[in-house]
Design a protein around this motif. Structure first.
Motif, PDB file in Angstrom:
ATOM      1  N   GLU B  62     -32.068   7.024  -1.225  1.00  0.00           N
ATOM      2  CA  GLU B  62     -31.978   6.382   0.098  1.00  0.00           C
ATOM      3  C   GLU B  62     -30.531   6.143   0.486  1.00  0.00           C
ATOM      4  N   GLY B  63     -30.188   6.538   1.692  1.00  0.00           N
ATOM      5  CA  GLY B  63     -28.829   6.347   2.207  1.00  0.00           C
ATOM      6  C   GLY B  63     -27.890   7.493   1.879  1.00  0.00           C
ATOM      7  N   TYR B  64     -28.420   8.496   1.163  1.00  0.00           N
ATOM      8  CA  TYR B  64     -27.594   9.643   0.757  1.00  0.00           C
ATOM      9  C   TYR B  64     -28.268  10.940   1.195  1.00  0.00           C
ATOM     10  N   SER B  65     -27.462  11.969   1.335  1.00  0.00           N
ATOM     11  CA  SER B  65     -27.965  13.329   1.455  1.00  0.00           C
ATOM     12  C   SER B  65     -27.011  14.231   0.672  1.00  0.00           C
ATOM     13  N   VAL B  66     -27.412  15.477   0.498  1.00  0.00           N
ATOM     14  CA  VAL B  66     -26.585  16.408  -0.262  1.00  0.00           C
ATOM     15  C   VAL B  66     -26.587  17.762   0.417  1.00  0.00           C
ATOM     16  N   SER B  67     -25.620  18.575   0.004  1.00  0.00           N
ATOM     17  CA  SER B  67     -25.508  19.929   0.542  1.00  0.00           C
ATOM     18  C   SER B  67     -25.093  20.860  -0.578  1.00  0.00           C
ATOM     19  N   ARG B  68     -25.771  21.988  -0.695  1.00  0.00           N
ATOM     20  CA  ARG B  68     -25.413  22.999  -1.712  1.00  0.00           C
ATOM     21  C   ARG B  68     -25.412  24.350  -0.996  1.00  0.00           C
ATOM     22  N   GLU B  69     -24.323  24.626  -0.315  1.00  0.00           N
ATOM     23  CA  GLU B  69     -24.184  25.881   0.425  1.00  0.00           C
ATOM     24  C   GLU B  69     -23.694  27.015  -0.465  1.00  0.00           C
ATOM     25  N   LYS B  70     -22.946  26.653  -1.500  1.00  0.00           N
ATOM     26  CA  LYS B  70     -22.445  27.635  -2.459  1.00  0.00           C
ATOM     27  C   LYS B  70     -22.798  27.160  -3.855  1.00  0.00           C
ATOM     28  N   LYS B  71     -22.950  28.081  -4.760  1.00  0.00           N
ATOM     29  CA  LYS B  71     -23.394  27.738  -6.109  1.00  0.00           C
ATOM     30  C   LYS B  71     -22.437  26.778  -6.798  1.00  0.00           C
ATOM     31  N   GLU B  72     -21.152  26.943  -6.559  1.00  0.00           N
ATOM     32  CA  GLU B  72     -20.188  26.144  -7.314  1.00  0.00           C
ATOM     33  C   GLU B  72     -19.929  24.770  -6.718  1.00  0.00           C
ATOM     34  N   ARG B  73     -20.465  24.504  -5.534  1.00  0.00           N
ATOM     35  CA  ARG B  73     -20.111  23.278  -4.828  1.00  0.00           C
ATOM     36  C   ARG B  73     -21.350  22.472  -4.459  1.00  0.00           C
ATOM     37  N   PHE B  74     -21.273  21.176  -4.769  1.00  0.00           N
ATOM     38  CA  PHE B  74     -22.391  20.272  -4.467  1.00  0.00           C
ATOM     39  C   PHE B  74     -21.797  19.023  -3.834  1.00  0.00           C
ATOM     40  N   SER B  75     -22.149  18.782  -2.596  1.00  0.00           N
ATOM     41  CA  SER B  75     -21.553  17.675  -1.851  1.00  0.00           C
ATOM     42  C   SER B  75     -22.547  16.527  -1.706  1.00  0.00           C
ATOM     43  N   LEU B  76     -22.042  15.323  -1.856  1.00  0.00           N
ATOM     44  CA  LEU B  76     -22.845  14.115  -1.630  1.00  0.00           C
ATOM     45  C   LEU B  76     -22.367  13.478  -0.338  1.00  0.00           C
ATOM     46  N   ILE B  77     -23.304  13.132   0.520  1.00  0.00           N
ATOM     47  CA  ILE B  77     -22.963  12.597   1.835  1.00  0.00           C
ATOM     48  C   ILE B  77     -23.583  11.212   1.995  1.00  0.00           C
ATOM     49  N   LEU B  78     -22.737  10.263   2.362  1.00  0.00           N
ATOM     50  CA  LEU B  78     -23.223   8.940   2.732  1.00  0.00           C
ATOM     51  C   LEU B  78     -23.259   8.929   4.258  1.00  0.00           C
ATOM     52  N   GLU B  79     -24.440   8.924   4.807  1.00  0.00           N
ATOM     53  CA  GLU B  79     -24.588   9.108   6.250  1.00  0.00           C
ATOM     54  C   GLU B  79     -23.926   7.993   7.054  1.00  0.00           C
ATOM     55  N   SER B  80     -24.117   6.757   6.585  1.00  0.00           N
ATOM     56  CA  SER B  80     -23.504   5.602   7.237  1.00  0.00           C
ATOM     57  C   SER B  80     -23.225   4.585   6.128  1.00  0.00           C
ATOM     58  N   ALA B  81     -22.002   4.632   5.640  1.00  0.00           N
ATOM     59  CA  ALA B  81     -21.682   3.885   4.417  1.00  0.00           C
ATOM     60  C   ALA B  81     -21.946   2.390   4.570  1.00  0.00           C
ATOM     61  N   SER B  82     -22.459   1.810   3.485  1.00  0.00           N
ATOM     62  CA  SER B  82     -22.674   0.364   3.458  1.00  0.00           C
ATOM     63  C   SER B  82     -22.027  -0.205   2.200  1.00  0.00           C
ATOM     64  N   THR B  83     -21.787  -1.507   2.206  1.00  0.00           N
ATOM     65  CA  THR B  83     -21.055  -2.125   1.086  1.00  0.00           C
ATOM     66  C   THR B  83     -21.808  -1.976  -0.235  1.00  0.00           C
ATOM     67  N   ASN B  84     -23.140  -1.903  -0.194  1.00  0.00           N
ATOM     68  CA  ASN B  84     -23.875  -1.743  -1.459  1.00  0.00           C
ATOM     69  C   ASN B  84     -23.779  -0.333  -2.030  1.00  0.00           C
ATOM     70  N   GLN B  85     -23.057   0.528  -1.358  1.00  0.00           N
ATOM     71  CA  GLN B  85     -22.794   1.852  -1.895  1.00  0.00           C
ATOM     72  C   GLN B  85     -21.423   1.924  -2.581  1.00  0.00           C
ATOM     73  N   THR B  86     -20.761   0.805  -2.672  1.00  0.00           N
ATOM     74  CA  THR B  86     -19.537   0.726  -3.475  1.00  0.00           C
ATOM     75  C   THR B  86     -19.923   0.949  -4.934  1.00  0.00           C
ATOM     76  N   SER B  87     -19.349   1.975  -5.555  1.00  0.00           N
ATOM     77  CA  SER B  87     -19.784   2.353  -6.896  1.00  0.00           C
ATOM     78  C   SER B  87     -18.880   3.453  -7.438  1.00  0.00           C
ATOM     79  N   MET B  88     -19.113   3.787  -8.715  1.00  0.00           N
ATOM     80  CA  MET B  88     -18.521   4.989  -9.302  1.00  0.00           C
ATOM     81  C   MET B  88     -19.546   6.111  -9.161  1.00  0.00           C
TER      82      MET B  88
END
Lengths: 114, 118
Positions: B62-88
């Motif tokens: 919840e609150g995240y999406s991802v994109s894998r357009e190329k095999k070597e690259r995997f992107s994590l997207i925070l659609e609308s960042a919130s303070t509870n997404q502060t993390s490693m």
């Protein structure tokens, strides 16, 4: 729900001591258990265990799995300050699409004092 | 050696911003994973992918999406960042693909991105 519990959460020892870290699990369709060491950056792989009773060893580190009692231990003998890290236990399970691949415990933070 | 590279070690963003975390691996691995790591909670799986353009939800998507357009690259997207997404945030990869998500090869991790949302 799959669960992995590590104990203790935190441990402080002196150089030369021997430590035992514990990992217990409740997982459906168990496949393997993994130990990782995490210092300041990425977790680095230590061991993968799939069979009960067979000890894996790497230098001063060793680990064993008990699939009947659902736990594993990680032993470190003659500890050194360089062993200070968070040790992560993770369990891998056969899952269907949409379920998680690896369940991690919260880790044991080990501090080795000179 | 497997190399998993995350684009930023530290990132500071504001609430409501759209945030992109990038991960690249150089070993031609089929599987890629995004985790977040919080004290006392260990690593929790957000999303994973076993092939280009394929993605699967993990424990806490919840609150995240991802994109894998190329095999070597995997992107994590925070659609609308919130303070509870502060993390490693940790990215990992392993060989195998859908039929072998749980191969005999362990996952290899990147160094992590410490994200702060203000």
């Amino acid at each position: 729900e799959d669960k992995v519990v590590q104990s203790p959460l935190s441990l402080v020892v002196h150089e030369g001591d021997t430590v035992t870290l514990n990992c217990s699990y409740e997982v459906t369709n168990f496949r393997s258990l993994l130990w990782y060491k995490q210092e300041k950056k990425a977790p680095t792989f230590l061991f993968m265990l799939t069979s009960s009773g067979i000890e894996k060893k790497s230098g001063r580190l060793s680990s064993i799995l008990d699939k009947k009692e659902l736990f594993s231990i990680l032993n470190i003998t003659a500890t050194q300050t360089g062993d200070s890290a968070i040790y992560l236990c993770a369990v891998e399970a056969w899952v269907d699409t949409g379920r998680r691949a690896l369940t991690f415990g919260s880790g044991t933070r080990l501090q080795v004092q000179p | 050696d497997v190399k998993v590279t995350q684009s930023s070690r530290y990132l500071v963003k504001r609430t409501g911003e759209k945030v992109f975390l990038e991960c690249v691996q150089d070993m031609d691995h089929e599987n890629m994973f995004w985790y977040r790591q919080d004290p006392g909670l260990g690593l929790r799986l957000i999303y994973f992918s076993y092939d280009v353009k394929m993605k699967e939800k993990g424990d806490i998507p919840e609150g995240y999406s991802v994109s894998r357009e190329k095999k070597e690259r995997f992107s994590l997207i925070l659609e609308s960042a919130s303070t509870n997404q502060t993390s490693m945030y940790l990215c990992a990869s392993s060989p195998g693909g859908r039929g072998h998500l749980w191969s005999n090869q362990p996952q290899h991790f990147g160094d992590g991105t410490r994200l702060s949302i203000l």
